[in-house]
Design a protein around this motif. Structure first.
Motif, PDB file in Angstrom:
ATOM      1  N   CYS A 218      39.252  38.325  52.989  1.00  0.00           N
ATOM      2  CA  CYS A 218      39.262  38.832  54.363  1.00  0.00           C
ATOM      3  C   CYS A 218      39.330  37.647  55.327  1.00  0.00           C
ATOM      4  O   CYS A 218      38.553  36.691  55.203  1.00  0.00           O
ATOM      5  CB  CYS A 218      38.003  39.643  54.647  1.00  0.00           C
ATOM      6  N   ALA A 219      40.210  37.702  56.303  1.00  0.00           N
ATOM      7  CA  ALA A 219      40.434  36.581  57.206  1.00  0.00           C
ATOM      8  C   ALA A 219      39.334  36.392  58.242  1.00  0.00           C
ATOM      9  O   ALA A 219      39.359  35.423  58.994  1.00  0.00           O
ATOM     10  CB  ALA A 219      41.783  36.724  57.907  1.00  0.00           C
ATOM     11  N   THR A 220      38.358  37.322  58.307  1.00  0.00           N
ATOM     12  CA  THR A 220      37.152  37.113  59.118  1.00  0.00           C
ATOM     13  C   THR A 220      35.967  37.705  58.360  1.00  0.00           C
ATOM     14  O   THR A 220      36.113  38.630  57.557  1.00  0.00           O
ATOM     15  CB  THR A 220      37.218  37.781  60.507  1.00  0.00           C
ATOM     16  N   ASP A 221      34.775  37.194  58.647  1.00  0.00           N
ATOM     17  CA  ASP A 221      33.563  37.747  58.053  1.00  0.00           C
ATOM     18  C   ASP A 221      33.315  39.168  58.551  1.00  0.00           C
ATOM     19  O   ASP A 221      32.747  40.002  57.826  1.00  0.00           O
ATOM     20  CB  ASP A 221      32.357  36.863  58.402  1.00  0.00           C
TER      21      ASP A 221
ATOM     22  N   GLU B 270      39.940  31.362  40.345  1.00  0.00           N
ATOM     23  CA  GLU B 270      39.047  30.661  39.419  1.00  0.00           C
ATOM     24  C   GLU B 270      38.081  31.638  38.749  1.00  0.00           C
ATOM     25  O   GLU B 270      37.692  31.457  37.586  1.00  0.00           O
ATOM     26  CB  GLU B 270      38.275  29.590  40.177  1.00  0.00           C
ATOM     27  N   ALA B 271      37.684  32.677  39.491  1.00  0.00           N
ATOM     28  CA  ALA B 271      36.774  33.683  38.950  1.00  0.00           C
ATOM     29  C   ALA B 271      37.467  34.649  38.006  1.00  0.00           C
ATOM     30  O   ALA B 271      36.817  35.541  37.450  1.00  0.00           O
ATOM     31  CB  ALA B 271      36.112  34.455  40.087  1.00  0.00           C
ATOM     32  N   GLY B 272      38.776  34.494  37.833  1.00  0.00           N
ATOM     33  CA  GLY B 272      39.497  35.313  36.870  1.00  0.00           C
ATOM     34  C   GLY B 272      40.321  36.432  37.468  1.00  0.00           C
ATOM     35  O   GLY B 272      40.917  37.228  36.741  1.00  0.00           O
ATOM     36  N   HIS B 273      40.425  36.489  38.782  1.00  0.00           N
ATOM     37  CA  HIS B 273      41.177  37.570  39.429  1.00  0.00           C
ATOM     38  C   HIS B 273      42.656  37.215  39.515  1.00  0.00           C
ATOM     39  O   HIS B 273      43.022  36.080  39.852  1.00  0.00           O
ATOM     40  CB  HIS B 273      40.627  37.837  40.831  1.00  0.00           C
ATOM     41  N   ASP B 274      43.497  38.197  39.210  1.00  0.00           N
ATOM     42  CA  ASP B 274      44.943  37.968  39.347  1.00  0.00           C
ATOM     43  C   ASP B 274      45.607  39.002  40.244  1.00  0.00           C
ATOM     44  O   ASP B 274      46.824  38.990  40.428  1.00  0.00           O
ATOM     45  CB  ASP B 274      45.625  37.939  37.971  1.00  0.00           C
ATOM     46  N   ARG B 275      44.801  39.909  40.800  1.00  0.00           N
ATOM     47  CA  ARG B 275      45.313  40.890  41.767  1.00  0.00           C
ATOM     48  C   ARG B 275      44.390  40.834  42.977  1.00  0.00           C
ATOM     49  O   ARG B 275      43.316  41.450  42.992  1.00  0.00           O
ATOM     50  CB  ARG B 275      45.373  42.284  41.143  1.00  0.00           C
ATOM     51  N   ILE B 276      44.822  40.077  43.994  1.00  0.00           N
ATOM     52  CA  ILE B 276      43.948  39.731  45.117  1.00  0.00           C
ATOM     53  C   ILE B 276      44.548  40.250  46.417  1.00  0.00           C
ATOM     54  O   ILE B 276      45.681  39.903  46.779  1.00  0.00           O
ATOM     55  CB  ILE B 276      43.772  38.196  45.209  1.00  0.00           C
ATOM     56  N   GLY B 277      43.796  41.083  47.105  1.00  0.00           N
ATOM     57  CA  GLY B 277      44.244  41.590  48.400  1.00  0.00           C
ATOM     58  C   GLY B 277      43.943  40.604  49.514  1.00  0.00           C
ATOM     59  O   GLY B 277      43.021  39.800  49.422  1.00  0.00           O
ATOM     60  N   LEU B 278      44.740  40.664  50.569  1.00  0.00           N
ATOM     61  CA  LEU B 278      44.517  39.853  51.771  1.00  0.00           C
ATOM     62  C   LEU B 278      44.459  40.778  52.982  1.00  0.00           C
ATOM     63  O   LEU B 278      45.432  41.464  53.296  1.00  0.00           O
ATOM     64  CB  LEU B 278      45.634  38.827  51.966  1.00  0.00           C
TER      65      LEU B 278
END
Length: 346
Positions: A252-255, A182-190
């Motif tokens: 990130c899967a944890t804080d 929604e913020a405009g990102h199309d390359r998102i790491g996990l």
């Protein structure tokens, strides 16, 4: 007629030990309790042991045993976790609404301490049990846990003997990734957890679903699995940011891993939010509120799960014939300031 010299010495616990069941089971049998799931064969063995050992129930104790105690038990291994107060508070609040008092016992999750904690609760004649874990996983409780209504919170049993309350990991992963899109990102790491555990499986599934719904292609080079700590989040973020095509956002899967990712981003002279947006998971407020900028994250709903566990326990206590079900609780997005539109080259 000579009295049996052992009669005054034999206790209900002696009968329980002889049969190999809990004291609570013996109490239920001797007081004629029905609808508690005790097999007829077990009932017969209890009565046989009473005869063999010469046990004579105390009339006053039997009258007391026939009354409701209005006690529920909470057995948990999360008493020292940052979010422990939330699950206890939620459970206590719901117990009060149900007119019950909550007894709390700790366990380290081992079979021995689980059994000891459950036995203690049964000796206090609780009307039901809630068993809560510090991370989402499969558990195996001893058979004595079936002697009263039991609900699992933040965990489940593979054999589906027990009702359970778990977080909606997939929905949480979707909410985090969708916010970045929604913020405009199309390359998102996990930066994810151990890929074999339920939390990691669900959070990745949500990430993938959000990408697919946005028409984005999953790039496995942007997915890194670690064990959840800050230094591992830092290491994974370094790998992502130093790649030929780095992401403009990281889920990130944890804080704690997000905290490490912050360090990697800042070391490279990048601004969190402006250059690289970050979303965490857990909503550990001692981390998320005090990072700069504060961390947008997905909350694990411990307070809601604690309350839902007790509410489900009350339903189960009223209707022991309910088929085991799994109650899923939404993981809400907590908006702070680590996600903004990426900077675009002019």
């Amino acid at each position: 007629m000579t009295a049996n010299p052992r009669q005054d010495k034999v206790t209900m616990q002696d009968v329980a030990n002889h049969v190999g069941v809990s004291r609570t089971t013996v109490s239920f049998v001797l007081n004629g309790g029905t609808g508690n799931g005790i097999p007829q064969e077990t009932r017969a063995r209890v009565h046989q042991a009473v005869t063999e050992l010469g046990y004579r129930p105390n009339a006053g104790a039997r009258a007391l045993a026939s009354q409701q105690t209005k006690l529920y038990g909470l057995i948990t291994e999360i008493v020292t976790a940052p979010y422990a107060a939330d699950i206890v508070r939620g459970a206590e609040e719901q117990a009060a609404r149900e007119g019950k008092t909550l007894l709390i016992a700790s366990t380290d999750g081992s079979s021995d301490t689980d059994r000891q904690a459950i036995e203690t609760m049964l000796e206090h004649r609780v009307e039901g049990l809630v068993y809560a874990t510090n991370w989402h996983r499969e558990v195996r409780l001893p058979a004595i846990a079936t002697e009263v209504p039991t609900v699992l919170v933040h965990c489940f049993d593979e054999s589906a003997r027990f009702h359970s309350v778990i977080p909606d990991e997939t929905q949480g992963g979707y909410a985090a990734t969708a916010r970045l899109i929604e913020a405009g990102h199309d390359r998102i790491g996990l930066i994810n957890l151990d890929p074999a555990i339920p939390a990691a499986i669900g959070r990745r599934a949500g990430y993938v679903r959000a990408l697919e719904q946005a028409g984005l292609v999953l790039d496995e080079r942007l997915v890194i699995n670690e064990d959840g700590e800050a230094d591992q989040g830092y290491r994974a973020a370094v790998s992502l940011l130093d790649a030929a095509e780095p992401p403009t956002a990281i889920f990130c899967a944890t804080d704690r891993m997000a905290m490490g990712a912050y360090d990697a981003i800042k070391e490279r002279g990048l601004r969190i939010g402006d250059d690289v947006s970050v979303v965490g998971f857990d909503n550990q407020e001692i981390i998320a509120n005090y990072l700069r900028p504060s961390l947008t994250t997905v909350a694990l709903p411990f307070r809601q799960m604690g309350a839902a566990g007790v509410a489900l326990l009350a339903q189960l206590a009223a209707n022991r014939s309910m088929a085991p079900l799994q109650h899923i609780v939404e993981c809400p997005l907590v908006e702070r300031t680590s996600v903004r539109l990426p900077v675009r080259a002019s």
